[in-house]
Design an enzyme around this catalytic site. Sequence first.
Site, PDB file in Angstrom:
ATOM      1  N   LYS A 170     -22.595  -7.769 -11.804  1.00 30.76           N
ATOM      2  CA  LYS A 170     -21.261  -6.316 -12.552  1.00 30.76           C
ATOM      3  C   LYS A 170     -20.214  -6.990 -11.646  1.00 30.76           C
ATOM      4  CE  LYS A 170     -19.819  -2.425 -10.854  1.00 30.76           C
ATOM      5  NZ  LYS A 170     -18.021  -2.558 -11.849  1.00 30.76           N
ATOM      6  N   GLY A 201     -18.107  -2.905 -16.366  1.00 29.76           N
ATOM      7  CA  GLY A 201     -18.198  -1.365 -16.395  1.00 29.76           C
ATOM      8  C   GLY A 201     -17.784  -1.345 -15.337  1.00 29.76           C
ATOM      9  N   ASP A 202     -17.426   0.467 -15.067  1.00 30.45           N
ATOM     10  CA  ASP A 202     -17.185   0.589 -13.400  1.00 30.45           C
ATOM     11  C   ASP A 202     -18.114   1.557 -13.016  1.00 30.45           C
ATOM     12  OD1 ASP A 202     -18.182   2.730 -14.430  1.00 30.45           O
ATOM     13  OD2 ASP A 202     -16.733   3.958 -15.800  1.00 30.45           O
ATOM     14  N   GLY A 203     -18.298   1.475 -12.037  1.00 28.40           N
ATOM     15  CA  GLY A 203     -18.695   1.742 -10.659  1.00 28.40           C
ATOM     16  C   GLY A 203     -20.010   3.569 -10.934  1.00 28.40           C
ATOM     17  N   PRO A 204     -19.769   4.182 -11.201  1.00 28.15           N
ATOM     18  CA  PRO A 204     -20.323   5.202 -12.003  1.00 28.15           C
ATOM     19  C   PRO A 204     -21.148   4.761 -12.934  1.00 28.15           C
ATOM     20  CG  PRO A 204     -18.240   6.244 -11.380  1.00 28.15           C
ATOM     21  CD  PRO A 204     -18.157   4.712 -11.440  1.00 28.15           C
ATOM     22  N   VAL A 206     -21.855   1.992 -14.229  1.00 28.70           N
ATOM     23  CA  VAL A 206     -22.949   0.127 -14.017  1.00 28.70           C
ATOM     24  C   VAL A 206     -23.248   0.441 -13.431  1.00 28.70           C
ATOM     25  CG1 VAL A 206     -23.109  -2.448 -14.875  1.00 28.70           C
ATOM     26  CG2 VAL A 206     -21.213  -0.331 -15.896  1.00 28.70           C
ATOM     27  N   GLY A 207     -22.096   0.699 -11.931  1.00 31.49           N
ATOM     28  CA  GLY A 207     -22.827   0.316 -10.446  1.00 31.49           C
ATOM     29  C   GLY A 207     -23.699   0.663 -10.150  1.00 31.49           C
ATOM     30  N   GLU A 245     -20.525  -6.306   2.276  1.00 30.57           N
ATOM     31  CA  GLU A 245     -19.275  -7.432   2.391  1.00 30.57           C
ATOM     32  C   GLU A 245     -18.914  -6.248   2.499  1.00 30.57           C
ATOM     33  OE1 GLU A 245     -15.992  -8.601   2.856  1.00 30.57           O
ATOM     34  OE2 GLU A 245     -16.818 -10.061   1.484  1.00 30.57           O
ATOM     35  N   CYS A 279     -10.426  -8.976   2.433  1.00 29.50           N
ATOM     36  CA  CYS A 279     -11.175  -8.500   3.537  1.00 29.50           C
ATOM     37  C   CYS A 279     -11.089  -8.652   4.869  1.00 29.50           C
ATOM     38  CB  CYS A 279     -12.671  -8.164   2.431  1.00 29.50           C
ATOM     39  SG  CYS A 279     -13.260  -9.582   2.561  1.00 29.50           S
ATOM     40  N   GLU A 378      -7.567  -0.003   6.931  1.00 32.24           N
ATOM     41  CA  GLU A 378      -7.482  -1.226   6.046  1.00 32.24           C
ATOM     42  C   GLU A 378      -6.266  -1.256   5.142  1.00 32.24           C
ATOM     43  OE1 GLU A 378     -10.506  -4.676   4.093  1.00 32.24           O
ATOM     44  OE2 GLU A 378     -10.829  -2.488   3.515  1.00 32.24           O
TER      45      GLU A 378
END
Length: 474
Positions: A170, A201-204, A206-207, A245, A279, A378
């Site tokens: 994803k 797709g997005d996090g909610p 698919v992730g 990570e 990062c 960050e």
Amino acid sequence: MREYSKFYIGGKWVDPAEPRTFDVVNPATEEVAGRVASGSVADVDQAVAAARQAFPGWAATSVTDRLAVLRAIGDEYGRRRRDLAAALTEEMGAPAALAGGFQVDLGAGHLATVIEILENYSFEQPRGATLIVKEPIGVCGLITPWNWPLNQIAVKVFPALAAGCTVVLKPSEQSPFSGQIFAEILDAAGIPAGVFNLVQGDGPSVGAPLSAHPGVDLISFTGSTRAGIEIAKNAAPTVKRVTQELGGKSPNVVLDDAGLAANVGSAVATLMNNSGQTCSALSRMLVPRTRMDDAIAAARDAASQLSVGDPTGDVALGPVVSGAQFDKIQALIQKGIDEGATLVAGGTGRPEGLTKGYYVKPTVFANVTNDMTIAREEIFGPVLTILGYDDLDQAVEIANDTEYGLAANVAGADLDQARAVARRISAGWVTVNDAFDFHAPFGGYRKSGNGREWGENGFEEYLETKAILGYATE
């Protein structure tokens, strides 16, 4: 306008279970550059089922056969370099030279490294009467970020495939174009059906279902610490392996020697690379307090030479990835001003002459203390903070005074001194004078994550260890 309406599942381009799409905005123009199919739980289920079905056969393939597939992927990757670079510039604003150079090169470099590892790796090792066997862990869910898309896709997908695992990828919904082309590359290279699968797709949508799926044996995630925590929570009930990570606030300790000005100038340019969206960015520069004026002069000069503008042209910095990211960076720059840091270069607002696009001025703060917001959070933008230290003990103390621990650098001509400081810094990836090595394990301490990527250590994240006792008689 790009249109990507299908996912790659089970060796075929398939329609999503639900006809939904999301828009991808070009950060240089603030206009929609494409529409991509948006996945759901049903698509994740289909992709995981395909990967599960393909796993026994792929795990049983010989090293020779896996190497042949990886080399075919390398050939296709080389043929699609220009397409990949154009996608990166369009989706996340990477300047053309960076996108077609280091961004694309990183993916090729990880593939070459994995091939070298697989050619020489021993999957079985006798220890007395016991045989230690390394076996592929299974189906891997890989969730990648938008800032170095090809690097993060390659550093997950290639070692997983080399180890004998099957994967569901994803990509970030903010940089999906390069992920789609990557899937086209693997398809053209003849990857066996189900070994590699792509769901956008997005996090909610698919992730989260991917990380919670009982058919997934490992989740590898790169992104924010906040999102990493949620993924770990989702994965916990199925007790799958989770490698992460995450964020960083990495120090760059500049030693007191004749090369200080040059080291400061080089560090400014490096930090601003990719518009600071890295990062492991060395966003906290530590310099001898007695040399602060020298550091300020060198940093101001270096920042003034950085061009910002249309990423399709010859510029050093393009835009940051989105309006939300732009607003966050602007707020933190203002916070630095409000908290009393010395503004050396840049500041709030767009660079002069740029009225559209998410462009941020290359910004440098000096006389920063480590309790200021810009030294703790960050920023993920082209913003450098310069802090002073009285001696190397204090430099190490400041360097380690962070909730993160991803990366660090020590810059100086005295290698013995630089090595001694590097040993004392609490981070997973510590360079001396910006050294680079594809085989070096990459990952962090504390809130910067767990597990390692890159090189043999990253390859072994995709292996399980089996001990067969009594295998040999003595």
